[in-house]
Scaffold this motif. Structure first.
Motif, PDB file in Angstrom:
ATOM      1  N   HIS A 420     -66.240  -9.330   5.567  1.00  0.00           N
ATOM      2  CA  HIS A 420     -67.654  -8.487   4.644  1.00  0.00           C
ATOM      3  C   HIS A 420     -68.513  -9.484   3.844  1.00  0.00           C
ATOM      4  N   TYR A 421     -68.073 -10.128   3.043  1.00  0.00           N
ATOM      5  CA  TYR A 421     -69.254 -10.797   2.344  1.00  0.00           C
ATOM      6  C   TYR A 421     -69.452 -12.234   3.295  1.00  0.00           C
ATOM      7  N   GLU A 422     -68.772 -12.505   4.799  1.00  0.00           N
ATOM      8  CA  GLU A 422     -69.268 -13.847   4.778  1.00  0.00           C
ATOM      9  C   GLU A 422     -69.133 -15.458   4.226  1.00  0.00           C
ATOM     10  N   LEU A 423     -68.399 -14.939   3.703  1.00  0.00           N
ATOM     11  CA  LEU A 423     -68.260 -16.154   3.064  1.00  0.00           C
ATOM     12  C   LEU A 423     -66.817 -17.272   2.671  1.00  0.00           C
ATOM     13  N   THR A 424     -65.942 -16.671   3.990  1.00  0.00           N
ATOM     14  CA  THR A 424     -64.948 -17.413   4.063  1.00  0.00           C
ATOM     15  C   THR A 424     -64.278 -17.273   5.461  1.00  0.00           C
ATOM     16  N   ASP A 425     -63.121 -18.041   5.946  1.00  0.00           N
ATOM     17  CA  ASP A 425     -62.867 -17.837   7.320  1.00  0.00           C
ATOM     18  C   ASP A 425     -61.401 -17.402   6.861  1.00  0.00           C
ATOM     19  N   TYR A 426     -60.767 -17.006   8.286  1.00  0.00           N
ATOM     20  CA  TYR A 426     -59.018 -16.751   8.485  1.00  0.00           C
ATOM     21  C   TYR A 426     -57.542 -17.496   7.230  1.00  0.00           C
ATOM     22  N   ALA A 427     -58.423 -18.444   6.654  1.00  0.00           N
ATOM     23  CA  ALA A 427     -57.751 -18.547   5.696  1.00  0.00           C
ATOM     24  C   ALA A 427     -58.074 -19.256   4.011  1.00  0.00           C
ATOM     25  N   GLY A 428     -59.114 -18.201   4.132  1.00  0.00           N
ATOM     26  CA  GLY A 428     -60.088 -18.229   2.611  1.00  0.00           C
ATOM     27  C   GLY A 428     -60.913 -19.167   2.287  1.00  0.00           C
ATOM     28  N   TYR A 429     -60.883 -20.181   3.274  1.00  0.00           N
ATOM     29  CA  TYR A 429     -61.538 -21.534   3.008  1.00  0.00           C
ATOM     30  C   TYR A 429     -63.506 -21.355   3.057  1.00  0.00           C
ATOM     31  N   PHE A 430     -63.940 -21.447   1.756  1.00  0.00           N
ATOM     32  CA  PHE A 430     -65.292 -21.776   1.915  1.00  0.00           C
ATOM     33  C   PHE A 430     -66.017 -21.824   3.550  1.00  0.00           C
ATOM     34  N   ILE A 431     -67.233 -21.022   4.139  1.00  0.00           N
ATOM     35  CA  ILE A 431     -67.744 -21.599   5.325  1.00  0.00           C
ATOM     36  C   ILE A 431     -69.112 -21.743   4.995  1.00  0.00           C
ATOM     37  N   ASN A 432     -70.108 -22.789   6.169  1.00  0.00           N
ATOM     38  CA  ASN A 432     -71.228 -22.136   6.297  1.00  0.00           C
ATOM     39  C   ASN A 432     -71.795 -21.515   6.917  1.00  0.00           C
ATOM     40  N   LEU A 433     -73.139 -21.535   7.294  1.00  0.00           N
ATOM     41  CA  LEU A 433     -73.579 -20.427   7.793  1.00  0.00           C
ATOM     42  C   LEU A 433     -72.861 -20.157   9.148  1.00  0.00           C
ATOM     43  N   GLY A 435     -69.979 -21.305  10.502  1.00  0.00           N
ATOM     44  CA  GLY A 435     -68.765 -21.014  10.431  1.00  0.00           C
ATOM     45  C   GLY A 435     -67.798 -22.262  10.353  1.00  0.00           C
ATOM     46  N   LEU A 436     -68.049 -22.977  10.139  1.00  0.00           N
ATOM     47  CA  LEU A 436     -67.045 -24.593   9.634  1.00  0.00           C
ATOM     48  C   LEU A 436     -67.255 -24.719   8.488  1.00  0.00           C
ATOM     49  N   ARG A 437     -66.210 -24.621   8.407  1.00  0.00           N
ATOM     50  CA  ARG A 437     -65.581 -24.848   6.602  1.00  0.00           C
ATOM     51  C   ARG A 437     -66.536 -26.477   6.512  1.00  0.00           C
ATOM     52  N   SER A 438     -67.399 -25.901   4.736  1.00  0.00           N
ATOM     53  CA  SER A 438     -68.080 -26.468   3.832  1.00  0.00           C
ATOM     54  C   SER A 438     -67.955 -27.310   3.291  1.00  0.00           C
ATOM     55  N   PRO A 439     -68.139 -28.638   3.438  1.00  0.00           N
ATOM     56  CA  PRO A 439     -67.646 -29.487   2.637  1.00  0.00           C
ATOM     57  C   PRO A 439     -67.364 -29.824   1.441  1.00  0.00           C
ATOM     58  N   VAL A 440     -68.420 -29.530   0.347  1.00  0.00           N
ATOM     59  CA  VAL A 440     -68.892 -29.490  -0.461  1.00  0.00           C
ATOM     60  C   VAL A 440     -69.217 -27.861  -1.058  1.00  0.00           C
ATOM     61  N   VAL A 441     -67.828 -27.149  -2.392  1.00  0.00           N
ATOM     62  CA  VAL A 441     -68.153 -25.798  -2.784  1.00  0.00           C
ATOM     63  C   VAL A 441     -68.418 -26.202  -4.540  1.00  0.00           C
ATOM     64  N   HIS A 442     -69.626 -25.787  -4.820  1.00  0.00           N
ATOM     65  CA  HIS A 442     -69.877 -26.182  -6.023  1.00  0.00           C
ATOM     66  C   HIS A 442     -69.860 -24.314  -6.261  1.00  0.00           C
ATOM     67  N   GLN A 443     -69.603 -24.908  -7.414  1.00  0.00           N
ATOM     68  CA  GLN A 443     -69.746 -23.287  -8.486  1.00  0.00           C
ATOM     69  C   GLN A 443     -69.033 -22.139  -7.712  1.00  0.00           C
ATOM     70  N   TYR A 444     -67.686 -22.472  -7.539  1.00  0.00           N
ATOM     71  CA  TYR A 444     -66.881 -21.963  -7.146  1.00  0.00           C
ATOM     72  C   TYR A 444     -66.059 -20.787  -7.667  1.00  0.00           C
ATOM     73  N   ASP A 445     -66.267 -21.979  -9.171  1.00  0.00           N
ATOM     74  CA  ASP A 445     -65.481 -20.887 -10.135  1.00  0.00           C
ATOM     75  C   ASP A 445     -66.365 -19.536 -10.851  1.00  0.00           C
ATOM     76  N   THR A 446     -67.458 -18.877  -9.924  1.00  0.00           N
ATOM     77  CA  THR A 446     -67.909 -18.081 -10.484  1.00  0.00           C
ATOM     78  C   THR A 446     -67.379 -16.195  -9.326  1.00  0.00           C
ATOM     79  N   LEU A 447     -66.042 -16.645  -8.982  1.00  0.00           N
ATOM     80  CA  LEU A 447     -65.751 -16.203  -8.289  1.00  0.00           C
ATOM     81  C   LEU A 447     -64.328 -16.602  -8.855  1.00  0.00           C
ATOM     82  N   SER A 448     -63.551 -16.276 -10.025  1.00  0.00           N
ATOM     83  CA  SER A 448     -62.777 -16.567 -10.906  1.00  0.00           C
ATOM     84  C   SER A 448     -62.746 -15.240 -10.897  1.00  0.00           C
TER      85      SER A 448
END
Length: 482
Positions: A420-433, A435-448
């Motif tokens: 429901h957060y619409e941040l990731t795809d079926y495999a857990g990768y971060f996605i762009n608006l 729906g395709l995977r984001s090439p560069v993910v910045h500040q991912y560690d805020t979700l640690s």
């Protein structure tokens, strides 16, 4: 044999209906056969167009979506001549593996330039790893002390107060007048100028909080830079913060009520990135000479300078700004912090403030000892009061499954965060608006720590290959012998 002439005024379907039954059947079979041939040809082309990524969770689906959006992909020449450059000072092997490993694992074959501490000061095995991954290094030393008497003031967070000797602002040689955050710009300019093979586009990026999910210069929607490309942060950051408010209001007497543009990643042609570094450096020198206090004392803020230059139209042109999650970069920071804030709040309240470690601090009272029961009850109430008064974002010892995520006891760890957060795809990768995977993910560690569990689970598909696994095995064996 019956001769058949098709009238020009009739459609093909009506013509088939008028054929004798025997010829009609043959024609239908011929049309069906031709259709099957075309379908098989299309599937063969798609199979050769796919970039099979050995992803056990179905990465082919992602590649199909990519191919259908942008046509049949061809290798990008930009990826061969491109450069990714960052300051990577004093980090352990694990951080280098996440950054460099994920970048190489994405298929990037260009130049990786890292500014690091001298080999003698590196963590063990870091130099060997970086050499194996074909990383070009520039060694720098910390200045004995900063020549500018930096001062911090409220409401800067306490971690930058300078009271702790390990947190005192640090500077680099040969630019001791600037904090590390700003001293990197002239150093990166020098490094890029020295690189003879760095002829293509450049990604200037942060290091410690960045991972790569696709080749940043060879993905379906890649747009080659004509000048500079900058990337906005989350739409929720349409306001200032201490990163911007303090230097802008105190030093420049104004505020910027505009979307924040992250200095963490800037893309451009080689010439425009060198010009960008020079503009940042010259602006830094101007700000440090400003007679308004405390401008000379606070100059270690790349956010404020980058933001100011962008909105004053002083960055090199042409320049293109991308909405967050609409280009190469996905700035997760603000969104991740908001999610974790609410999730921690939900968890703490749902569990009556019994966070991890709570039971170890306050052991269950002995029912046979009334005095002990009373003491433990008082202590428990005191501890609960502490948690009630503590901001939820500071309760950092929580470990819990995010709402909507799959259970970790199941074999579906890809869904580490609720869909429901619409941040990731079926495999857990971060996605762009889109729906395709984001090439560069910045500040991912805020979700640690939740995202860290997913990274560990998918390490062989994100940043490790067979050599990495053997390398880690050897490290473990070496440690056992020692």
């Amino acid at each position: 044999m019956v001769a058949v002439t098709m009238p020009s005024s009739t459609t093909s379907s009506s013509w088939i209906k008028r054929l004798p039954k025997q010829n009609k059947s043959r024609m239908e079979l011929a049309i069906i056969g031709m259709g099957c041939f075309m379908v098989m040809t299309l599937w063969i082309r798609l199979l050769f167009a796919f970039n099979f990524n050995q992803d056990k969770s179905g990465g082919v689906v992602q590649d199909f979506l990519s191919s259908s959006r942008s046509g049949f992909r061809t290798p990008s020449s930009d990826s061969l001549t491109a450069t990714v450059i960052a300051l990577a000072l004093g980090y352990p092997l694990e951080k280098h593996q996440l950054f460099v490993g994920s970048l190489r694992h994405s298929g990037f074959q260009g130049n990786i330039l890292l500014i690091t501490e001298p080999p003698a000061e590196m963590d063990e095995y870091v130099l060997e790893y970086l050499e194996k991954k074909d990383v070009q290094l520039k060694f720098v030393k910390m200045a004995e002390k900063c020549t500018t008497p930096f001062q911090v003031f409220e409401p800067i967070p306490s971690w930058d107060s300078g009271d702790d000797p390990d947190i005192v602002p640090k500077c680099l040689e040969p630019y001791p007048q600037f904090k590390v955050q700003l001293g990197r710009f002239p150093l990166m300019k020098e490094f890029l100028e020295e690189c003879a093979t760095c002829t293509g586009p450049v990604l200037s990026t942060d290091f410690a909080d960045v991972i790569f999910q696709q080749d940043p210069f060879d993905y379906p929607d890649y747009i080659p830079p004509e000048g500079l490309q900058v990337f906005e942060e989350s739409a929720s950051t349409y306001y200032s913060s201490w990163l911007y408010d303090i230097p802008l209001s105190n030093c420049k007497g104004r505020k910027l009520w505009k979307p924040r543009v992250s200095p963490g990643q800037t893309v451009g042609t080689r010439e425009k990135i060198l010009e960008y570094y020079n503009v940042m450096y010259e602006t830094m020198k101007e700000w440090i000479k400003d007679d308004k206090i405390p401008c000379p004392l606070f100059n270690g803020n790349d956010h404020a300078i980058h933001q100011t230059l962008f909105y004053e139209d002083k960055l090199p042109k042409p320049i293109r700004a991308f909405r967050n999650r609409d280009g190469m970069v996905n700035n997760v920071g603000a969104t991740g912090k908001m999610i974790m804030f609410e999730e921690r709040k939900r968890y703490v309240l749902a569990n009556h403030l019994k966070v991890r470690g709570f039971e170890e601090v306050i052991k269950p009272p002995d029912d046979d000892d009334d005095e002990m029961v009373e003491k433990q009850t008082i202590k428990r109430k005191q501890k609960q009061k502490e948690y009630e008064e503590m901001p939820y974002h500071q309760v950092e010892d929580l470990e819990f499954v995010l709402m909507g995520a799959s259970c970790w006891e199941c074999n579906n760890q890809e869904q580490w965060i609720g869909p429901h957060y619409e941040l990731t795809d079926y495999a857990g990768y971060f996605i762009n608006l889109d729906g395709l995977r984001s090439p560069v993910v910045h500040q991912y560690d805020t979700l640690s720590p939740n995202v860290d569990w997913w990274i560990e689970y998918r390490e062989e598909y994100l940043y490790k290959n067979d050599w990495d696994l053997e390398f880690e095995k050897r490290i473990k064996e070496d440690k056992k012998r020692k």
